[in-house]
Design a protein around this motif. Structure first.
Motif, PDB file in Angstrom:
ATOM      1  N   VAL A   6     -35.048   4.400  -6.683  1.00 19.21           N
ATOM      2  CA  VAL A   6     -35.479   4.054  -7.849  1.00 19.21           C
ATOM      3  C   VAL A   6     -36.187   2.672  -7.644  1.00 19.21           C
ATOM      4  O   VAL A   6     -37.404   2.257  -8.187  1.00 19.21           O
ATOM      5  CB  VAL A   6     -34.309   3.854  -8.806  1.00 19.21           C
ATOM      6  N   LEU A   7     -35.778   1.809  -6.731  1.00 15.03           N
ATOM      7  CA  LEU A   7     -36.378   0.616  -6.343  1.00 15.03           C
ATOM      8  C   LEU A   7     -37.526   0.710  -5.823  1.00 15.03           C
ATOM      9  O   LEU A   7     -38.383   0.207  -5.854  1.00 15.03           O
ATOM     10  CB  LEU A   7     -35.379  -0.211  -5.446  1.00 15.03           C
ATOM     11  N   VAL A   8     -37.432   1.663  -4.732  1.00 18.46           N
ATOM     12  CA  VAL A   8     -38.812   2.000  -4.036  1.00 18.46           C
ATOM     13  C   VAL A   8     -40.035   2.263  -5.052  1.00 18.46           C
ATOM     14  O   VAL A   8     -41.131   1.989  -4.923  1.00 18.46           O
ATOM     15  CB  VAL A   8     -38.429   2.895  -2.811  1.00 18.46           C
ATOM     16  N   SER A  60     -32.654  -9.285   4.218  1.00 22.58           N
ATOM     17  CA  SER A  60     -32.718  -8.147   5.225  1.00 22.58           C
ATOM     18  C   SER A  60     -32.484  -8.956   6.480  1.00 22.58           C
ATOM     19  O   SER A  60     -32.075  -8.043   7.540  1.00 22.58           O
ATOM     20  CB  SER A  60     -33.907  -7.238   5.364  1.00 22.58           C
ATOM     21  N   GLY A  61     -32.855 -10.212   6.592  1.00 23.74           N
ATOM     22  CA  GLY A  61     -32.749 -10.734   7.808  1.00 23.74           C
ATOM     23  C   GLY A  61     -34.096 -10.698   8.822  1.00 23.74           C
ATOM     24  O   GLY A  61     -34.038 -10.776   9.951  1.00 23.74           O
ATOM     25  N   ILE A 118     -35.635  -1.120   2.229  1.00 23.10           N
ATOM     26  CA  ILE A 118     -35.042  -0.456   1.081  1.00 23.10           C
ATOM     27  C   ILE A 118     -34.727   0.783   1.059  1.00 23.10           C
ATOM     28  O   ILE A 118     -33.596   1.396   1.092  1.00 23.10           O
ATOM     29  CB  ILE A 118     -35.627  -0.591  -0.312  1.00 23.10           C
ATOM     30  N   GLY A 119     -35.477   1.754   1.862  1.00 22.71           N
ATOM     31  CA  GLY A 119     -35.139   3.245   2.100  1.00 22.71           C
ATOM     32  C   GLY A 119     -33.861   3.373   2.932  1.00 22.71           C
ATOM     33  O   GLY A 119     -33.427   4.679   2.799  1.00 22.71           O
ATOM     34  N   THR A 120     -33.465   2.609   3.705  1.00 25.14           N
ATOM     35  CA  THR A 120     -32.451   2.669   4.598  1.00 25.14           C
ATOM     36  C   THR A 120     -30.853   2.222   3.900  1.00 25.14           C
ATOM     37  O   THR A 120     -30.020   2.376   4.351  1.00 25.14           O
ATOM     38  CB  THR A 120     -32.279   1.712   5.620  1.00 25.14           C
ATOM     39  N   LEU A 121     -31.178   1.765   2.488  1.00 23.90           N
ATOM     40  CA  LEU A 121     -29.802   0.977   1.860  1.00 23.90           C
ATOM     41  C   LEU A 121     -29.011   2.412   1.464  1.00 23.90           C
ATOM     42  O   LEU A 121     -29.541   3.255   0.622  1.00 23.90           O
ATOM     43  CB  LEU A 121     -30.099   0.067   0.859  1.00 23.90           C
ATOM     44  N   SER A 122     -27.808   2.052   1.190  1.00 28.76           N
ATOM     45  CA  SER A 122     -27.008   3.000   0.513  1.00 28.76           C
ATOM     46  C   SER A 122     -26.571   2.297  -0.799  1.00 28.76           C
ATOM     47  O   SER A 122     -26.626   1.088  -0.751  1.00 28.76           O
ATOM     48  CB  SER A 122     -25.629   3.398   1.322  1.00 28.76           C
TER      49      SER A 122
END
Length: 167
Positions: A6-8, A60-61, A118-122
């Protein structure tokens, strides 16, 4: 659809809006300000990309695209490399006059950087507190929604200005 998707999607809609506005703008249009205190299209696009870059890098650092990929040097603005446009005076806004090609490259690089991360986030990642200065503390999900909202507002403002110019 996952929350990250959704964020993407929200950020992709802003990126599509940037492309549309830049495609419809001349170089003079990018510097146009409806009033002396208003923001220009070029400033709005630069600012929304800077905020995305700054905020996502902060949580994200990862290093900001602006510095990591040499965009700070290429924009050659009279501000600190960490400037995002927040708090800019009308005089500061007037100094941001980048060409559409540079805005397109930078905003595209920021978009790619942000959506890849963002695509890597759970879902549980989105619950992580990233800013304890607020009550309640700000979670990663709330921060990213804020970035998406801010971006949508600024591309809407840029689209409005280009519409005022009849483009």
């Amino acid at each position: 659809m996952t929350p990250a998707e959704v964020l993407v999607d929200a950020l992709t809609r802003t990126a599509d809006g940037v492309t549309d506005v830049l495609d419809r703008s001349t170089e003079d249009d990018l510097a146009h300000r409806p009033t002396p205190d208003a923001n220009s299209i070029g400033w709005l696009v630069w600012h929304l990309a800077r905020v995305q870059d700054h905020h996502v890098s902060g949580v994200s650092g990862l290093e900001q695209v602006y510095t990591a990929q040499g965009f700070a040097r290429r924009f050659d603005l009279p501000f600190d490399d960490g400037a995002t446009g927040y708090g800019h005076s009308p005089q500061d806004v007037a100094q941001v006059r980048p060409p559409a090609t540079l805005l397109r490259e930078y905003s595209g690089a920021v978009h790619a950087h942000c959506v890849a991360w963002i695509g890597t986030l759970s879902e549980t990642d989105l619950d992580r507190v990233v800013d304890k200065r607020w009550d309640p503390p700000v979670t990663l999900g709330v921060r990213l929604v804020s970035v998406a909202d801010d971006s949508a507002q600024h591309i809407g403002q840029a689209a409005y200005v280009i519409g005022l110019l009849g483009r």
